[in-house]
Design an enzyme around this catalytic site. Structure first.
Site, short mmCIF file in Angstrom:
data_model
loop_
_atom_site.label_atom_id
_atom_site.label_comp_id
_atom_site.label_asym_id
_atom_site.label_seq_id
_atom_site.Cartn_x
_atom_site.Cartn_y
_atom_site.Cartn_z
N GLU A 498 -41.71 45.80 2.91
CA GLU A 498 -40.45 45.45 3.60
C GLU A 498 -39.55 44.63 2.74
OE1 GLU A 498 -39.82 42.33 7.29
OE2 GLU A 498 -41.72 42.42 6.50
N GLY A 499 -38.14 45.04 3.13
CA GLY A 499 -37.04 44.64 2.19
C GLY A 499 -35.77 44.16 2.89
N GLY A 500 -34.87 43.69 2.48
CA GLY A 500 -33.48 43.64 3.07
C GLY A 500 -33.08 44.33 4.19
N VAL A 503 -38.34 47.29 7.65
CA VAL A 503 -39.56 47.59 7.28
C VAL A 503 -39.92 49.13 6.81
CG1 VAL A 503 -42.14 47.53 8.14
CG2 VAL A 503 -40.25 45.73 8.97
N LYS A 518 -38.35 54.22 6.45
CA LYS A 518 -37.38 53.04 6.47
C LYS A 518 -36.70 52.62 7.70
CE LYS A 518 -35.24 52.05 2.67
NZ LYS A 518 -34.21 51.70 1.57
N ASP A 642 -28.87 48.04 -7.89
CA ASP A 642 -29.77 47.18 -7.41
C ASP A 642 -31.13 47.62 -8.12
OD1 ASP A 642 -31.49 45.02 -6.02
OD2 ASP A 642 -31.63 46.26 -4.47
#
Length: 824
Positions: A498-500, A503, A518, A642
């Site tokens: 899970e990220g910004g 999920v 994603k 990033d």
């Protein structure tokens, strides 16, 4: 000298000189004119003869070397009016595929100073224009990347003579430098132990200059234009018998920064202190030896060497392609004037009839096109063509071939090879004759149909874009419905992370292809803008070290990206000391099976054993290549923004691929050097200069990658407020004050690594996280350096080097401290 003359020994030095006839296929012999007032040294015997090159755009010397060995190459150029034209030439010099320098003989005597070839060359030959070559000790003149080009070599004695062979067995040329105003000479007849990596001659180390005056320091300054990297080697020995109360202790300052406190030369033993920098000397390079407060004797120094670092970013052509083409060349006894050296690079001097891929300098070029039109070839088609695996076009027309087209060549046609064979008779293998029909007409028909289809697609795309702002996301990738996404994820059953953005779920495509799905969270702060940015980028880039996009879903509020599945998770999960992922997996297993007996079976998908040093280096090198492709191979270039260990994903073979491109930005080309943009990135990885100025450059990615590299080396968290220094870069700098990597390197490696490669990787990481972007390397340099490290570690694994191999290179970058390790 003429090829029919035998070798001779030069009287003053004892050096053996021989003809260059066996090292080059082109050129003509000439002789300097003794009456020419500009001949100078050319009138001495070794320089009476010369080879000049009136024909061809490239002429290459081929010198056989031993892989894994350093070499000194000295090339000497003189005019001497050998052609009675009194027109002194100007030309470029290359070391293999990389530019070395420009030779301009407008001076009376042109001498290219020494260059040191690094010890990691994969090939077994060096192509240069002119030279003398001799091996050096491996641990002497090491470089982070590229080769060393000598600026000057001094020894400090009131003697006006050059020291060289036979006093110096490596035939380095040492020039005296002595200023009576600030120096006094001391010397000794007692032999000095010189058995360190630099093997200094007794004639040098038995003498030293000391600062004149009881309390004075000693200094030297010099100007070096256009040098991004400077290497300085300081040679010391205590050659006086010290009284019990005598001490010689001083600090070494480089451009006003102390790099060594309280240094004392060892008694009657040579010692070398290297200074390696990745920043320019602004106007003047400045070295100073400052007497210590408790020292009774002034500073002393025996010799000093100064080098600029010559970058060698361009890889040589893939060795399999070179071997195959040379076999083809031998089959047809082909020889062209410029077919010397590397076939594909330098690009401006590519071999006649060839075209090569050369997008990223650190990736070896491949031969993609051969044009043998009307080369007068006959016989059968060479079978070695099949080994040119990247060949896209082959023109064999205008020749006189017999026999049938080899089946391997037909297979290459089926896989996309354009083969041109017009008006050529060839047999079918059974004695019959048939015409080999060119496929040009077919290609033209396909091209016409394709063009019409593209126009139709473009028409409908344009029509749709006027109604739907999201229609710019177009590709040949598959577009999925949300219902299909639900099916492939088994109703979003298994979570991968899970990220910004949202999920990431595990999925199966057509029941046999695993994918990562994603799904944009409805509450995501990144939203559609990042979704579109990632899709747009992944649709136009393709690299083995970038995660591939399988497809996407853009249906109402449902935004989904479908990627290739990376079965070994991300890099952070495999660094020791990181138990978060193991806990996550364990919780997942217990939830699904509620039993202990299945844990080993399920968690076996991810390796919990810490990565070896070799695998860490390989992952770092592959990530660097992917990032280099974004910076150089993309048009326009891209900045990832990033880079972090959780965005470096690992497939089933632990091959690294860079992912998560939602924050990526295109980079301007031309005169602009940066993008002004709002700050984006992850804490700890964010470039402080970018944070401070809002100016985004490719060096911002380099900083983030440097942080990842420090993670790889140490397995430490990027930010940890419980240790001496919270940020990993500052923590490493603090630990380096002890001059030992053992308290920095991940202890789970239990010393199973080549210390030289660890030092190189550590120095590279520190240069990447330099507070100033101008002090950071670019990604091509990073990729090359990591390849060096990997080769060094592989050599150790193969038993070529001792596990505790040493190197005498010293760090010159500090993090909140002026201390650095004394030496490796």
């Amino acid at each position: 000298m003429p090829h029919n003359e035998s070798s001779y020994t030069e009287e003053s030095t004892g050096l053996v000189f021989s003809s260059d006839a066996d090292f080059i296929r082109s050129g003509k012999g000439g002789r300097t004119k003794s009456e020419d007032p500009d001949s100078g040294i050319a009138n001495t015997k070794p320089y009476k003869y010369l080879t000049y090159f009136p024909e061809g755009t490239r002429n290459c010397y081929n010198l056989t070397v031993m892989q894994g060995t350093h070499y000194l190459i000295r090339a000497v150029f003189v005019y001497g009016n050998y052609d009675d034209l009194k027109q002194k030439p100007k030309f470029d010099l290359y070391l293999g595929p990389n530019f070395w320098t420009t030779i301009n003989l407008q001076d009376i005597f042109g001498n290219v100073n020494r260059i040191y070839v690094p010890d990691d060359r994969n090939n077994d030959a060096i192509h240069i224009i002119l030279g003398a070559i001799r091996p050096l000790i491996d641990d002497s003149y090491t470089t982070k990347m590229g080769s060393l080009k000598l600026f000057y070599r001094w020894y400090f004695s009131n003697t006006d003579s050059i020291v060289r062979y036979p006093d110096d067995v490596h035939d380095r040329l040492w020039h005296s430098d002595f200023w009576e105003d600030d120096m006094t000479e001391i010397n000794t007849t007692t032999p000095v132990n010189t058995k360190n990596a630099f093997d200094l001659p007794q004639a040098i180390i038995s003498k030293a200059g000391i600062a004149k005056g009881a309390g004075k320091s000693w200094s030297r300054g010099w100007s070096m234009q256009n040098q991004d990297y400077v290497h300085v080697y300081l040679h010391f020995a205590e050659i006086q018998v010290l009284k019990p109360k005598d001490t010689r202790e001083f600090s070494i300052l480089w451009n006003d920064a102390t790099i060594n406190y309280s240094y004392s030369p060892p008694e009657f033993m040579a010692d070398t202190v290297p200074i390696r920098t990745s920043t320019k000397c602004d106007d003047l390079c400045y070295l100073e030896l400052v007497r210590g407060k408790s020292s009774s004797l002034p500073p002393s120094i025996s010799a000093m060497e100064v080098f600029g670092v010559l970058q060698l970013p361009q890889s040589e052509t893939d060795e399999n392609d070179v071997s195959a083409f040379k076999n083809i060349q031998a089959t047809y006894r082909l020889q062209k004037t410029n077919w010397q050296g590397d076939p594909c690079v330098p690009i401006n001097y590519m071999w006649t009839g060839l075209n090569c891929s050369n997008v990223v300098p650190s990736v070896p070029p491949r031969i993609i096109s051969i044009d043998f039109y009307s080369y007068g070839l006959n016989g059968t088609i060479a079978s070695d063509i099949q080994y040119l695996s990247q060949l896209q076009k082959l023109n064999l027309s205008g020749n006189n071939f017999s026999g049938s087209i080899p089946q391997t060549l037909r297979n290459m046609q089926k896989n996309g090879l354009t083969l041109i064979l017009d008006k050529t008779e060839a047999g079918d293998g059974n004695g019959k004759k048939k015409l080999l029909v060119p496929i040009l007409a077919t290609a033209a028909s396909v091209g016409l149909i394709t063009a019409v289809l593209l126009l139709i697609i473009l028409f409908y795309r344009t029509k749709r874009s006027s109604k739907d702002p999201r229609s710019s996301i177009v590709s040949n990738k598959r577009s999925f419905t949300y219902e299909e996404v639900t099916v492939m994820t088994n109703n979003f059953e298994r979570t991968l992370g899970e990220g910004g953005f949202g999920v990431v779920y595990h999925g199966n495509l057509n029941g046999n292809e695993q994918v990562a799905v994603k799904v944009l969270s409805q509450s995501s702060a990144q939203g559609y803008k990042q979704f579109k940015a990632e899709v747009d980028l992944l649709l136009r880039v393709h690299h083995i070290n970038l995660v591939s996009l399988v497809g996407y879903c853009d249906e109402g509020q449902h935004l989904v990206l479908v990627y290739e599945y990376m079965s070994n998770g991300n890099l952070k999960q495999h660094l020791s000391g990181n138990i978060d992922y193991f806990i996550f997996t364990l919780r997942h297993v217990l939830t699904r099976f509620n039993t202990h007996t299945h844990i080993l079976m399920t968690t076996g998908e991810y390796a919990t054993t810490p990565l070896s040093w070799e695998n860490r280096l390989r992952i770092a090198a592959e990530t660097a290549q992917g990032l280099e492709y974004l910076h150089i191979g993309c048009k326009p270039p891209m900045i990832h923004r990033d880079i972090k260990s959780t965005n470096i994903l690992l497939d089933k073979n632990f091959q690294a691929k860079l992912g998560d491109f939602g924050l990526s930005r295109s980079f301007p080309v031309g005169s602009e050097t940066h993008v002004s943009t709002n700050i984006a990135g992850s804490p700890g990885y964010l470039d402080p200069e970018y944070y401070r100025t809002n100016w985004l450059t490719e060096k911002s990615d380099v900083f983030s990658f440097g942080v990842v590299l420090l993670e790889i080396i140490t397995s430490q968290p990027v930010i940890d407020h419980t240790r001496e220094k919270s940020h990993i870069g500052e923590w490493v700098g603090f630990r380096l004050t002890n001059g030992d990597i053992k308290n920095i390197v991940d202890p789970s490696l239990i010393g199973d690594y080549d210390s030289s490669s660890v030092w190189k990787a550590l120095e590279l990481a520190i240069s990447c996280v330099s507070p100033s972007s101008s002090g950071r390397p670019n990604m091509s340099q990073v990729a090359n350096e990591l390849q060096e490290c990997l080769l060094s570690e592989n050599s150790r694994k193969e038993g070529k080097h001792d596990v505790d191999s040493k190197s005498s290179v010293e760090l010159s970058t500090s993090f909140g401290t002026k201390h650095t390790p004394d030496a490796r």
